[in-house]
Structures are given as C-alpha cells and as structure tokens.
Design a protein around this motif. Structure first.
Motif, PDB file in Angstrom:
ATOM      1  N   ALA A  26       5.579   3.292   4.475  1.00  0.00           N
ATOM      2  CA  ALA A  26       5.842   1.944   4.990  1.00  0.00           C
ATOM      3  C   ALA A  26       4.800   0.953   4.486  1.00  0.00           C
ATOM      4  CB  ALA A  26       5.865   1.962   6.518  1.00  0.00           C
ATOM      5  N   TYR A  27       3.547   1.343   4.566  1.00  0.00           N
ATOM      6  CA  TYR A  27       2.488   0.415   4.154  1.00  0.00           C
ATOM      7  C   TYR A  27       2.546   0.135   2.654  1.00  0.00           C
ATOM      8  CZ  TYR A  27      -1.845  -2.120   4.286  1.00  0.00           C
ATOM      9  OH  TYR A  27      -2.768  -3.123   4.198  1.00  0.00           O
ATOM     10  N   GLN A  28       2.955   1.111   1.880  1.00  0.00           N
ATOM     11  CA  GLN A  28       3.105   0.914   0.438  1.00  0.00           C
ATOM     12  C   GLN A  28       4.125  -0.186   0.150  1.00  0.00           C
ATOM     13  OE1 GLN A  28       4.728   4.359  -1.509  1.00  0.00           O
ATOM     14  NE2 GLN A  28       4.225   3.609  -3.554  1.00  0.00           N
ATOM     15  N   HIS A  29       5.155  -0.269   0.981  1.00  0.00           N
ATOM     16  CA  HIS A  29       6.224  -1.245   0.757  1.00  0.00           C
ATOM     17  C   HIS A  29       5.927  -2.624   1.331  1.00  0.00           C
ATOM     18  CE1 HIS A  29       9.061   1.403  -1.168  1.00  0.00           C
ATOM     19  NE2 HIS A  29       8.817   2.318  -0.237  1.00  0.00           N
ATOM     20  N   ILE A  30       5.286  -2.708   2.493  1.00  0.00           N
ATOM     21  CA  ILE A  30       5.112  -4.021   3.127  1.00  0.00           C
ATOM     22  C   ILE A  30       3.659  -4.380   3.432  1.00  0.00           C
ATOM     23  CG2 ILE A  30       7.438  -4.005   4.114  1.00  0.00           C
ATOM     24  CD1 ILE A  30       6.136  -3.385   6.849  1.00  0.00           C
ATOM     25  N   GLY A  31       2.734  -3.518   3.118  1.00  0.00           N
ATOM     26  CA  GLY A  31       1.330  -3.760   3.443  1.00  0.00           C
ATOM     27  C   GLY A  31       0.714  -4.950   2.743  1.00  0.00           C
ATOM     28  N   HIS A  32       1.310  -5.376   1.655  1.00  0.00           N
ATOM     29  CA  HIS A  32       0.787  -6.524   0.904  1.00  0.00           C
ATOM     30  C   HIS A  32       1.081  -7.863   1.587  1.00  0.00           C
ATOM     31  CE1 HIS A  32       4.979  -6.249  -0.305  1.00  0.00           C
ATOM     32  NE2 HIS A  32       4.915  -7.526  -0.637  1.00  0.00           N
ATOM     33  N   ILE A  33       1.946  -7.858   2.575  1.00  0.00           N
ATOM     34  CA  ILE A  33       2.306  -9.086   3.284  1.00  0.00           C
ATOM     35  C   ILE A  33       1.213  -9.382   4.313  1.00  0.00           C
ATOM     36  CG2 ILE A  33       4.012 -10.168   4.798  1.00  0.00           C
ATOM     37  CD1 ILE A  33       6.087  -8.229   3.471  1.00  0.00           C
ATOM     38  N   PRO A  34       0.570 -10.549   4.209  1.00  0.00           N
ATOM     39  CA  PRO A  34      -0.588 -10.836   5.064  1.00  0.00           C
ATOM     40  C   PRO A  34      -0.325 -10.740   6.569  1.00  0.00           C
ATOM     41  CG  PRO A  34      -0.373 -12.499   3.356  1.00  0.00           C
ATOM     42  CD  PRO A  34       0.851 -11.636   3.277  1.00  0.00           C
ATOM     43  N   GLN A  35       0.878 -11.063   7.014  1.00  0.00           N
ATOM     44  CA  GLN A  35       1.165 -11.064   8.451  1.00  0.00           C
ATOM     45  C   GLN A  35       1.436  -9.666   9.016  1.00  0.00           C
ATOM     46  OE1 GLN A  35       2.748 -12.970   6.209  1.00  0.00           O
ATOM     47  NE2 GLN A  35       2.138 -15.043   6.704  1.00  0.00           N
ATOM     48  N   VAL A  36       1.582  -8.676   8.163  1.00  0.00           N
ATOM     49  CA  VAL A  36       1.835  -7.311   8.636  1.00  0.00           C
ATOM     50  C   VAL A  36       0.575  -6.790   9.312  1.00  0.00           C
ATOM     51  CG1 VAL A  36       2.189  -4.926   7.862  1.00  0.00           C
ATOM     52  CG2 VAL A  36       3.637  -6.765   6.972  1.00  0.00           C
ATOM     53  N   LYS A  37       0.765  -6.246  10.491  1.00  0.00           N
ATOM     54  CA  LYS A  37      -0.363  -5.693  11.260  1.00  0.00           C
ATOM     55  C   LYS A  37      -0.335  -4.175  11.138  1.00  0.00           C
ATOM     56  CE  LYS A  37      -2.023  -8.158  14.408  1.00  0.00           C
ATOM     57  NZ  LYS A  37      -2.417  -8.555  15.728  1.00  0.00           N
ATOM     58  N   PRO A  38      -1.278  -3.604  10.396  1.00  0.00           N
ATOM     59  CA  PRO A  38      -1.280  -2.152  10.164  1.00  0.00           C
ATOM     60  C   PRO A  38      -1.261  -1.310  11.435  1.00  0.00           C
ATOM     61  CG  PRO A  38      -2.815  -3.221   8.687  1.00  0.00           C
ATOM     62  CD  PRO A  38      -2.354  -4.265   9.666  1.00  0.00           C
ATOM     63  N   ASN A  39      -2.026  -1.689  12.448  1.00  0.00           N
ATOM     64  CA  ASN A  39      -2.041  -0.904  13.683  1.00  0.00           C
ATOM     65  C   ASN A  39      -0.709  -0.984  14.414  1.00  0.00           C
ATOM     66  OD1 ASN A  39      -4.606   0.054  13.295  1.00  0.00           O
ATOM     67  ND2 ASN A  39      -5.574  -1.498  14.572  1.00  0.00           N
ATOM     68  N   ARG A  40      -0.090  -2.135  14.394  1.00  0.00           N
ATOM     69  CA  ARG A  40       1.212  -2.293  15.039  1.00  0.00           C
ATOM     70  C   ARG A  40       2.264  -1.469  14.299  1.00  0.00           C
ATOM     71  NH1 ARG A  40       3.134  -8.321  15.603  1.00  0.00           N
ATOM     72  NH2 ARG A  40       3.481  -8.054  13.366  1.00  0.00           N
ATOM     73  N   LEU A  41       2.172  -1.425  12.978  1.00  0.00           N
ATOM     74  CA  LEU A  41       3.076  -0.619  12.171  1.00  0.00           C
ATOM     75  C   LEU A  41       2.923   0.860  12.530  1.00  0.00           C
ATOM     76  CD1 LEU A  41       5.107  -0.540   9.772  1.00  0.00           C
ATOM     77  CD2 LEU A  41       3.112  -0.336   8.269  1.00  0.00           C
ATOM     78  N   ALA A  42       1.683   1.310  12.633  1.00  0.00           N
ATOM     79  CA  ALA A  42       1.421   2.714  12.991  1.00  0.00           C
ATOM     80  C   ALA A  42       1.933   3.036  14.393  1.00  0.00           C
ATOM     81  CB  ALA A  42      -0.072   3.001  12.887  1.00  0.00           C
ATOM     82  N   ARG A  43       1.727   2.126  15.323  1.00  0.00           N
ATOM     83  CA  ARG A  43       2.193   2.363  16.692  1.00  0.00           C
ATOM     84  C   ARG A  43       3.718   2.417  16.756  1.00  0.00           C
ATOM     85  NH1 ARG A  43      -2.067   0.963  20.655  1.00  0.00           N
ATOM     86  NH2 ARG A  43      -3.856   0.272  19.451  1.00  0.00           N
TER      87      ARG A  43
END
Length: 108
Positions: A26-43
């Motif tokens: 998931a992070y490989q695909h959308i992690g470059h977007i500044p508004q993406v919150k990595p911890n929220r994605l993991a949760r």
C-alpha cells in the motif's frame, strides 16, 4: 486485569508478516502523497485484518481505498489530513514506516 498488556499474543508472527506485506504494498502505491498518514494506513490494515481479511493484496487494496477516501474528504473540505486523524479500532499498535516495524505506543 488492569494494567495487563492486552496486545500480547494478539497476532502470530504469520499475521504480522501478512500485515507488513500489505502495508509495504500500500505504501509503495500511495506513500508519495503528502496527505497520506502512514500510521492511519497501518491501523486500517490491522482493522481489516481483524475483520477477517487475511490476504496481503486485499488488505492493501482496502486500506489504500480507505486512506484515499479520507484524503479526498479532507481536500474537499479544504482541510489537511492532519486535522482528520480517523483511526482504526486499535489505538495502541502502529506501523513505523521508517523502520518497517510494528510498535506498541503504550510501551514507547
């Protein structure tokens, strides 16, 4: 019992491996977007896993869709994602995207 770590033995090593693979995808695909919150994605991945989704590709897809929906909603309101930290059901565990490790915020 109060004070007992409720997260001990919640997930097996295999469970963590599936969630980690889903997060990396998931992070490989959308992690470059500044508004993406990595911890929220993991949760989100953890929440979907808890709901019975145990495929890394499905977990990744569901979490990406949820995260991008939250980012889009924040953009539509004219606010940043920082003001909309909608979290998954488990507040203590999170994925540290810098070290690619799962951590327990209650012990850090």
């Amino acid at each position: 019992m109060p004070g007992q770590d409720i997260h001990v033995n919640k997930y097996s090593a295999e469970d963590w491996a599936v969630m980690e693979a889903a997060y990396k995808l998931a992070y490989q695909h959308i992690g470059h977007i500044p508004q993406v919150k990595p911890n929220r994605l993991a949760r989100s991945i953890m929440t979907f896993f808890d709901q019975g989704m145990h495929s890394a590709s499905i977990l990744s897809s569901l979490a990406m869709n949820r995260e991008m929906s939250l980012v889009d909603a924040a953009r539509a309101r004219g606010s940043t994602a920082d003001n909309d930290d909608m979290i998954a059901s488990d507040d203590a565990l999170y994925y540290d995207w810098k070290t690619f490790e799962w951590k327990d915020s209650t012990t850090n």
